[in-house]
Write an enzyme that holds these catalytic residues in place. Structure first.
Site, PDB file in Angstrom:
ATOM      1  N   GLY A   1       0.818  -1.201   0.000  1.00 40.38           N
ATOM      2  CA  GLY A   1       0.000   0.000   0.000  1.00 40.38           C
ATOM      3  C   GLY A   1       0.854   1.254   0.000  1.00 40.38           C
ATOM      4  CG  ASP A   2       0.810   3.704   2.472  1.00 33.73           C
ATOM      5  OD1 ASP A   2      -0.264   4.321   2.567  1.00 33.73           O
ATOM      6  OD2 ASP A   2       1.218   2.901   3.331  1.00 33.73           O
TER       7      ASP A   2
ATOM      8  N   GLY B   1      -3.415   6.964  -5.499  1.00 36.78           N
ATOM      9  CA  GLY B   1      -4.322   8.100  -5.615  1.00 36.78           C
ATOM     10  C   GLY B   1      -3.979   8.995  -6.783  1.00 36.78           C
TER      11      GLY B   1
ATOM     12  N   GLY C   1      -6.075   5.848   3.201  1.00 40.83           N
ATOM     13  CA  GLY C   1      -6.214   7.194   2.672  1.00 40.83           C
ATOM     14  C   GLY C   1      -5.271   7.457   1.513  1.00 40.83           C
ATOM     15  CG  HIS C   2      -6.369   7.874  -2.146  1.00 41.03           C
ATOM     16  ND1 HIS C   2      -7.208   6.875  -1.703  1.00 41.03           N
ATOM     17  CD2 HIS C   2      -7.102   8.617  -2.994  1.00 41.03           C
ATOM     18  CE1 HIS C   2      -8.394   7.009  -2.260  1.00 41.03           C
ATOM     19  NE2 HIS C   2      -8.357   8.062  -3.046  1.00 41.03           N
TER      20      HIS C   2
ATOM     21  CD  GLN D   1      -6.419  -1.875   2.703  1.00 44.02           C
ATOM     22  OE1 GLN D   1      -7.212  -2.500   2.024  1.00 44.02           O
ATOM     23  NE2 GLN D   1      -6.472  -1.880   4.019  1.00 44.02           N
TER      24      GLN D   1
ATOM     25  CG  ASN E   1      -7.063   7.436   6.485  1.00 44.16           C
ATOM     26  OD1 ASN E   1      -7.524   8.545   6.244  1.00 44.16           O
ATOM     27  ND2 ASN E   1      -7.572   6.338   5.970  1.00 44.16           N
TER      28      ASN E   1
ATOM     29  CB  ALA F   1       6.843   7.290  10.781  1.00 52.12           C
TER      30      ALA F   1
ATOM     31  CG  LEU G   1      12.868   7.591 -10.913  1.00 47.84           C
ATOM     32  CD1 LEU G   1      13.359   6.172 -10.628  1.00 47.84           C
ATOM     33  CD2 LEU G   1      12.798   7.830 -12.425  1.00 47.84           C
TER      34      LEU G   1
ATOM     35  CB  THR H   1       8.987  12.616 -12.044  1.00 49.04           C
ATOM     36  OG1 THR H   1       8.130  13.507 -12.778  1.00 49.04           O
ATOM     37  CG2 THR H   1       9.468  11.504 -12.964  1.00 49.04           C
TER      38      THR H   1
END
EC number: 6.3.4.4
Length: 428
Positions: free
Chosen positions: A12-13, A17, A40-41, A222, A298, A302, A330, A412
């Site tokens: 995820g992350d 989004g 969340g995104h 996710q 959300n 960290a 990147l 980028t």
């Protein structure tokens, strides 16, 4: 034209989004098909930041957006998110947003249970405490309250009683007070009119859109490594996050879900507990965390950071049937003299090229790295492949070789337009 299914290929992350937002320009309909408001995104559009957790990314583009039956829906959070986005100038009307009437609801008692279990457990999963897992448990146990139930108050009352009979035993075991069925009924009736305004048989709408030749974008939440079957169990989410769920979670047949685009960071991150062979706790790890702004949208937690793990992504490519990937962030690698890619694991005296299912082996896995020369030039904001320096190009090409899938898009920066299109997923 092909439809497109977007899935995270890591934990995820990965930047789904932004990519979904970018693809929404080319789509007619955007569908969420699993998860809840635990993922969340952030979208950055014309300098304005939108933070979504439950609403499909297409709403910001004014595209028809569908919350499918595979999603578990907190009705109070849904309305709060609708109101917050409206304050930013995006009106969420029933013509723009459709909520599957057979989607299951997340209730306050689900959050109570989620948080109490995590607090009592000696083995922390790292749950967000938002009730997603317990809501899926009730769905599978055939005792969930669904969106359509809000339209039938008399039938809803005995359903709540049945649900509380189950939760009562769980709550007593965890030292929680009994849930108040009458209060829950009143809470649901209070939000029912607004929620039901968006509800309809989503599968019918999607079937018609498909037959009319409209381009549909299926938006996963996710990542594949958090899938309840294929992830690092038990440190996973409570739903199937892989591309196959796009069909079951939307009500469309598998042939309709089209091109599978996996979203992949140029390095690896993870939130919460669980094994992470390529994790870094040195200066490079701090660089990735700081430059990449690796904090959960959300939760504010960290994220753990590490080198790109080609073993995991190659496995995700196979499990999801990924046709191509969008490689994100990147630019976070800019300035690193040496880059490493995990190409295998050493477990005791064995070398393996996949992630074993057993937790003992997952925890024991030591990364085998391949080193590459980094670059000092900036890749931030590049919008053409020819704008990239030679070492960045080599890195991208090596990632493609190791994961067995081409890079279709390259991101980028967080800005929507800072995206290099190498192959349009909607062209199949």
């Amino acid at each position: 034209m092909a439809n497109v299914t977007v899935v995270g290929a890591q934990w995820g992350d990965e930047g789904k989004g932004k990519i979904v937002d970018w693809l929404s320009n080319r789509a007619d309909v955007v569908v969420r098909f699993q998860g809840g408001h635990n993922a969340g995104h952030t979208l950055v559009v014309d300098g304005k930041v939108y933070k979504l957790a439950l609403l499909p990314s297409g709403v910001v583009q004014g595209k028809l957006s569908v919350i499918g039956n595979g999603v578990v829906v907190d009705p109070w959070h849904l309305l709060t998110e609708i109101d917050k986005i409206a304050e930013q100038g995006v009106a969420i009307t029933p013509e723009l947003l459709v909520l599957a009437d057979n989607a299951c609801l997340i209730l306050p008692l689900h959050k109570d249970l989620d948080q109490a279990r995590e607090a009592a457990s000696t083995q922390k999963i790292g749950t967000t405490g938002r009730g997603i897992g317990p809501a899926y448990e009730d769905k599978v146990g055939r005792r969930a309250i669904r969106v359509a139930d809000l339209a039938d108050p008399e039938a809803l009352k005995p359903k709540i009683e049945r649900l509380l009979a189950h939760h009562g035993a769980l709550r007593r075991g965890l030292g929680l007070p009994e849930a108040d069925g009458a209060a829950l009924f009143d809470q649901l009736m209070e939000v029912a009119p607004r929620v039901l305004a968006y509800a309809q048989p989503a599968w019918r709408l999607l079937d018609k859109a498909y037959k009319d030749g409209r381009k549909i974008l299926f938006e996963g939440a996710q990542g594949a490594l958090l899938d309840v079957d294929h992830g690092t169990y038990p440190f996973v989410t409570s739903s199937n996050t892989v591309a196959g769920q796009a069909s079951a979670g939307s009500g469309m047949g598998p042939s309709a879900t089209g091109y599978v685009l996996g979203i992949v960071k140029a390095y690896t991150t993870r939130v919460g507990e669980g094994p992470f062979a390529a994790e870094l706790d040195d200066e490079v790890g701090k660089h990735l965390s700081t430059v990449g702004r690796e904090v959960g949208v959300n939760t504010g937690r960290a994220r753990r950071c590490g080198w790109f793990d080609a073993v995991l992504v190659r496995q995700s490519v196979a499990i999801n049937g990924i046709h191509g990937v969008a490689l994100t962030k990147l630019d976070v690698l800019d300035g690193l003299k040496t880059l490493k890619i995990c190409v295998g694991y050493r477990i005791g005296d064995k070398v393996v090229d996949y992630l074993p299912a057993g937790m003992r082996d997952q925890r024991a896995a030591e990364p085998i790295y391949e080193e590459m020369e980094g670059w000092s030039e900036s890749t931030a904001g590049a919008r053409s492949f020819k704008d990239l320096n030679a070492n960045a190009v080599k890195y991208v090409r090596r990632v493609e070789e190791l994961i067995g899938a081409p890079v279709a898009l390259l991101s980028t920066s967080p800005e929507r337009d800072d995206t290099i299109l190498m192959r349009d997923p909607f062209q199949g």
